[in-house]
Design an enzyme around this catalytic site. Sequence first.
Site, mmCIF file in Angstrom:
data_model
loop_
_atom_site.group_PDB
_atom_site.id
_atom_site.type_symbol
_atom_site.label_atom_id
_atom_site.label_comp_id
_atom_site.label_asym_id
_atom_site.label_seq_id
_atom_site.Cartn_x
_atom_site.Cartn_y
_atom_site.Cartn_z
ATOM 1 N N ARG A 27 21.220 -10.302 39.211
ATOM 2 C CA ARG A 27 22.271 -9.268 39.175
ATOM 3 C C ARG A 27 22.326 -8.555 40.532
ATOM 4 O O ARG A 27 21.290 -8.077 41.018
ATOM 5 C CB ARG A 27 21.937 -8.259 38.056
ATOM 6 C CG ARG A 27 22.841 -7.051 38.019
ATOM 7 C CD ARG A 27 24.205 -7.406 37.490
ATOM 8 N NE ARG A 27 25.055 -6.221 37.395
ATOM 9 C CZ ARG A 27 26.336 -6.287 37.086
ATOM 10 N NH1 ARG A 27 26.925 -7.448 36.839
ATOM 11 N NH2 ARG A 27 27.059 -5.191 37.027
ATOM 12 N N GLY A 48 -0.568 1.469 10.732
ATOM 13 C CA GLY A 48 -1.267 2.679 11.185
ATOM 14 C C GLY A 48 -0.574 3.238 12.412
ATOM 15 O O GLY A 48 -0.436 2.531 13.426
ATOM 16 N N MET A 76 0.847 -1.199 0.000
ATOM 17 C CA MET A 76 0.000 0.000 0.000
ATOM 18 C C MET A 76 0.880 1.245 0.000
ATOM 19 O O MET A 76 0.714 2.142 -0.815
ATOM 20 C CB MET A 76 -0.883 0.027 1.263
ATOM 21 C CG MET A 76 -1.794 -1.153 1.412
ATOM 22 S SD MET A 76 -2.732 -1.042 2.951
ATOM 23 C CE MET A 76 -1.851 -2.161 3.988
ATOM 24 N N THR A 77 1.834 1.285 0.931
ATOM 25 C CA THR A 77 2.613 2.506 1.170
ATOM 26 C C THR A 77 3.487 2.880 -0.027
ATOM 27 O O THR A 77 4.086 2.013 -0.671
ATOM 28 C CB THR A 77 3.507 2.308 2.415
ATOM 29 O OG1 THR A 77 2.669 1.876 3.492
ATOM 30 C CG2 THR A 77 4.218 3.586 2.805
ATOM 31 N N GLN A 99 -8.636 -6.821 11.796
ATOM 32 C CA GLN A 99 -7.810 -7.984 12.166
ATOM 33 C C GLN A 99 -6.323 -7.618 12.150
ATOM 34 O O GLN A 99 -5.561 -8.047 13.003
ATOM 35 C CB GLN A 99 -8.089 -9.157 11.222
ATOM 36 C CG GLN A 99 -7.288 -10.391 11.588
ATOM 37 C CD GLN A 99 -7.941 -11.677 11.157
ATOM 38 O OE1 GLN A 99 -9.132 -11.858 11.355
ATOM 39 N NE2 GLN A 99 -7.165 -12.590 10.584
ATOM 40 N N GLU A 100 -5.921 -6.778 11.184
ATOM 41 C CA GLU A 100 -4.504 -6.391 11.096
ATOM 42 C C GLU A 100 -4.074 -5.689 12.386
ATOM 43 O O GLU A 100 -3.013 -5.959 12.948
ATOM 44 C CB GLU A 100 -4.295 -5.461 9.900
ATOM 45 C CG GLU A 100 -2.893 -4.881 9.869
ATOM 46 C CD GLU A 100 -2.539 -4.178 8.564
ATOM 47 O OE1 GLU A 100 -3.399 -4.094 7.681
ATOM 48 O OE2 GLU A 100 -1.389 -3.713 8.454
ATOM 49 N N ARG A 101 -4.910 -4.791 12.880
ATOM 50 C CA ARG A 101 -4.525 -4.032 14.079
ATOM 51 C C ARG A 101 -4.597 -4.891 15.330
ATOM 52 O O ARG A 101 -3.805 -4.695 16.258
ATOM 53 C CB ARG A 101 -5.390 -2.778 14.179
ATOM 54 C CG ARG A 101 -4.920 -1.818 13.113
ATOM 55 C CD ARG A 101 -5.724 -0.611 12.868
ATOM 56 N NE ARG A 101 -5.095 0.092 11.744
ATOM 57 C CZ ARG A 101 -5.683 1.005 11.006
ATOM 58 N NH1 ARG A 101 -6.920 1.357 11.258
ATOM 59 N NH2 ARG A 101 -5.030 1.576 10.019
ATOM 60 N N ALA A 117 3.116 8.535 0.219
ATOM 61 C CA ALA A 117 1.787 8.290 0.806
ATOM 62 C C ALA A 117 1.814 7.076 1.718
ATOM 63 O O ALA A 117 1.972 5.945 1.248
ATOM 64 C CB ALA A 117 0.751 8.092 -0.293
HETATM 65 C C1 LIG Z 1 9.208 -1.927 9.187
HETATM 66 C C2 LIG Z 1 8.022 -1.438 8.411
HETATM 67 C C3 LIG Z 1 7.213 -2.369 7.752
HETATM 68 C C4 LIG Z 1 6.141 -1.916 6.973
HETATM 69 N N1 LIG Z 1 5.410 -2.843 6.250
HETATM 70 C C5 LIG Z 1 4.498 -2.388 5.343
HETATM 71 C C6 LIG Z 1 3.855 -3.299 4.437
HETATM 72 O O1 LIG Z 1 4.084 -4.506 4.463
HETATM 73 N N2 LIG Z 1 2.995 -2.786 3.524
HETATM 74 C C7 LIG Z 1 2.707 -1.462 3.456
HETATM 75 O O2 LIG Z 1 1.917 -1.067 2.598
HETATM 76 N N3 LIG Z 1 3.290 -0.571 4.312
HETATM 77 C C8 LIG Z 1 4.179 -1.001 5.240
HETATM 78 N N4 LIG Z 1 4.794 -0.121 6.101
HETATM 79 C C9 LIG Z 1 4.451 1.291 6.007
HETATM 80 C C10 LIG Z 1 3.728 1.834 7.229
HETATM 81 O O3 LIG Z 1 2.413 1.326 7.281
HETATM 82 C C11 LIG Z 1 3.805 3.368 7.149
HETATM 83 O O4 LIG Z 1 5.157 3.718 7.374
HETATM 84 C C12 LIG Z 1 2.905 4.040 8.142
HETATM 85 O O5 LIG Z 1 1.544 3.836 7.816
HETATM 86 C C13 LIG Z 1 3.175 5.555 8.232
HETATM 87 O O6 LIG Z 1 3.224 6.136 6.969
HETATM 88 P P1 LIG Z 1 4.464 7.072 6.574
HETATM 89 O O7 LIG Z 1 5.707 6.323 6.848
HETATM 90 O O8 LIG Z 1 4.244 7.566 5.196
HETATM 91 O O9 LIG Z 1 4.404 8.289 7.586
HETATM 92 P P2 LIG Z 1 3.562 9.638 7.387
HETATM 93 O O10 LIG Z 1 2.185 9.303 6.963
HETATM 94 O O11 LIG Z 1 4.366 10.567 6.556
HETATM 95 O O12 LIG Z 1 3.533 10.182 8.884
HETATM 96 C C14 LIG Z 1 4.622 10.887 9.486
HETATM 97 C C15 LIG Z 1 4.171 11.358 10.866
HETATM 98 O O13 LIG Z 1 3.040 12.229 10.729
HETATM 99 C C16 LIG Z 1 1.961 11.733 11.488
HETATM 100 N N5 LIG Z 1 0.685 11.997 10.810
HETATM 101 C C17 LIG Z 1 0.336 11.725 9.539
HETATM 102 N N6 LIG Z 1 -0.937 12.085 9.309
HETATM 103 C C18 LIG Z 1 -1.388 12.621 10.477
HETATM 104 C C19 LIG Z 1 -2.625 13.191 10.894
HETATM 105 N N7 LIG Z 1 -3.666 13.248 10.055
HETATM 106 N N8 LIG Z 1 -2.745 13.623 12.159
HETATM 107 C C20 LIG Z 1 -1.694 13.539 13.033
HETATM 108 N N9 LIG Z 1 -0.490 13.016 12.703
HETATM 109 C C21 LIG Z 1 -0.353 12.563 11.436
HETATM 110 C C22 LIG Z 1 2.203 10.236 11.605
HETATM 111 O O14 LIG Z 1 1.513 9.689 12.701
HETATM 112 C C23 LIG Z 1 3.704 10.191 11.747
HETATM 113 O O15 LIG Z 1 4.056 10.439 13.073
HETATM 114 C C24 LIG Z 1 5.835 -0.545 6.912
HETATM 115 C C25 LIG Z 1 6.630 0.373 7.630
HETATM 116 C C26 LIG Z 1 7.710 -0.067 8.357
HETATM 117 C C27 LIG Z 1 8.560 0.951 9.056
#
Ligand SMILES: Cc1cc2nc3c(=O)[nH]c(=O)nc-3n(C[C@H](O)[C@H](O)[C@H](O)COP(=O)(O)OP(=O)(O)OC[C@H]3O[C@@H](n4cnc5c(N)ncnc54)[C@H](O)[C@@H]3O)c2cc1C
Length: 377
Positions: free
Chosen positions: A266, A362, A122-123, A239-241, A127
């Site tokens: 210890r 999320g 998805m990511t 379920q994911e969460r 985005a």
């Molecule tokens: C180890 C790892 C494994 C992953 N595995 C997968 C996978 O298998 N498939 C997949 O699709 N993705 C995966 N992801 C992606 C993950 O789901 C995203 O990193 C996550 O959803 C956050 O998105 P972002 O990194 O773009 O952060 P951003 O969306 O850029 O967010 C950055 C910061 O801003 C905050 N923020 C954003 N919007 C708001 C808002 N509206 N209000 C307040 N705060 C906000 C966030 O909480 C965060 O603190 C993985 C990530 C990691 C690190």
Amino acid sequence: MEIYSEDHKIFRQAFVRFVESELSPHIEEWEEQREIPRWVWLNMGRQGYLCPWLDEKYGGSGADFGFSAIINKELARAGVGMGIGLHSDIIAPYIYAYGTEQQKLAWLPACSRGEKILAVAMTEPQAGSDLQGIKTTAVRDGNDYIINGSKTFISNGTTADLVIVAVKTDLEAPASKGISLIVVEDGTPGFTKGQKLKKLGMHSQDTAELFFENCRVPVSNLLGEEGKGFSYLMEKLQQERLISALGSQGMAERMLADTLDYVKTREAFGQPIGKFQHNAFKIAEMATEIEIGRVFVDSLIVDHMAGKEIVAKVSMAKYWIGEMANRVAYDCLQLHGGYGYMEEYPIVRHFRDVRVHTIYAGTSEIMKLIIARKLGL
Ligand SMILES: Cc1cc2nc3c(=O)[nH]c(=O)nc-3n(C[C@H](O)[C@H](O)[C@H](O)COP(=O)(O)OP(=O)(O)OC[C@H]3O[C@@H](n4cnc5c(N)ncnc54)[C@H](O)[C@@H]3O)c2cc1C
């Protein structure tokens, strides 16, 4: 409250024995290799530990969610990455729920045998939280879709044989209506996997960027209906969460158990460090929060198995238990003193690994948004 039956308990004992003999001795090796090797998947498949909930005709044993909960929690407690649970209990359900009979028969038995590893993409670089902002497109051309774009942070990204890719199939429609899910098979021309990303933790879990350049995929690989991808993703997030919260809970329990052993042996100033009131109180505080987390997540397992809509509650659990496990990691490491900074102590790996629990599936902030919305804000 007892949520597990006698069958569950017997299963847990057998699974813990399997983890201790077949998985735990190899974790450090997999951390070095930056992935869990295929033989592990095949072994777990042979034992019936992958997708146990699937119907027998798709290679499963029709087990209820309680068995999946046990597997996910015990894997987390052992410190085995999240890719296996992701495959079995987060991604395979998409194929099961939205796939055609032909798709299910073609893919699911191989998933339950460990022959086909799943990823969900998805990511994108631009985005993550804002999933509606994805830019990867799939344009219809005869009986094919042509996919262009890229994905990042994809778990099982380099090992995956099948990737469920979220794409925009309708550029004009509002974002929530224009997204579809398409299964892309490894080896499809135009689909390339990037290097394993270098991460803070979860080193045995491969995570990668995926690239799609004029990647031609048959329309028969569309999951469900075109344009419904966003609502499919939302439907399955409960379920994911829950699985993510269970993982955080398992890790918190493991860190406390290891630390309890440590503070009892210890010594400093002539007594075990756990006897100092400050440290004993820290342990007591952690044990209390962990018990609260356990009772909460167990109650959600019951509700989820009963088919209840518990989106707000799983968001609370995902956020609160993910944050709690990070507090536990911090305090447990501190209680190990200098040894808490040394690789030979498992707390170091858990401390690194648990950090992502407030980010993936999320972020905590997005969980709070969902909770607030459910409260009418
Ligand atoms: C180890 C790892 C494994 C992953 N595995 C997968 C996978 O298998 N498939 C997949 O699709 N993705 C995966 N992801 C992606 C993950 O789901 C995203 O990193 C996550 O959803 C956050 O998105 P972002 O990194 O773009 O952060 P951003 O969306 O850029 O967010 C950055 C910061 O801003 C905050 N923020 C954003 N919007 C708001 C808002 N509206 N209000 C307040 N705060 C906000 C966030 O909480 C965060 O603190 C993985 C990530 C990691 C690190």
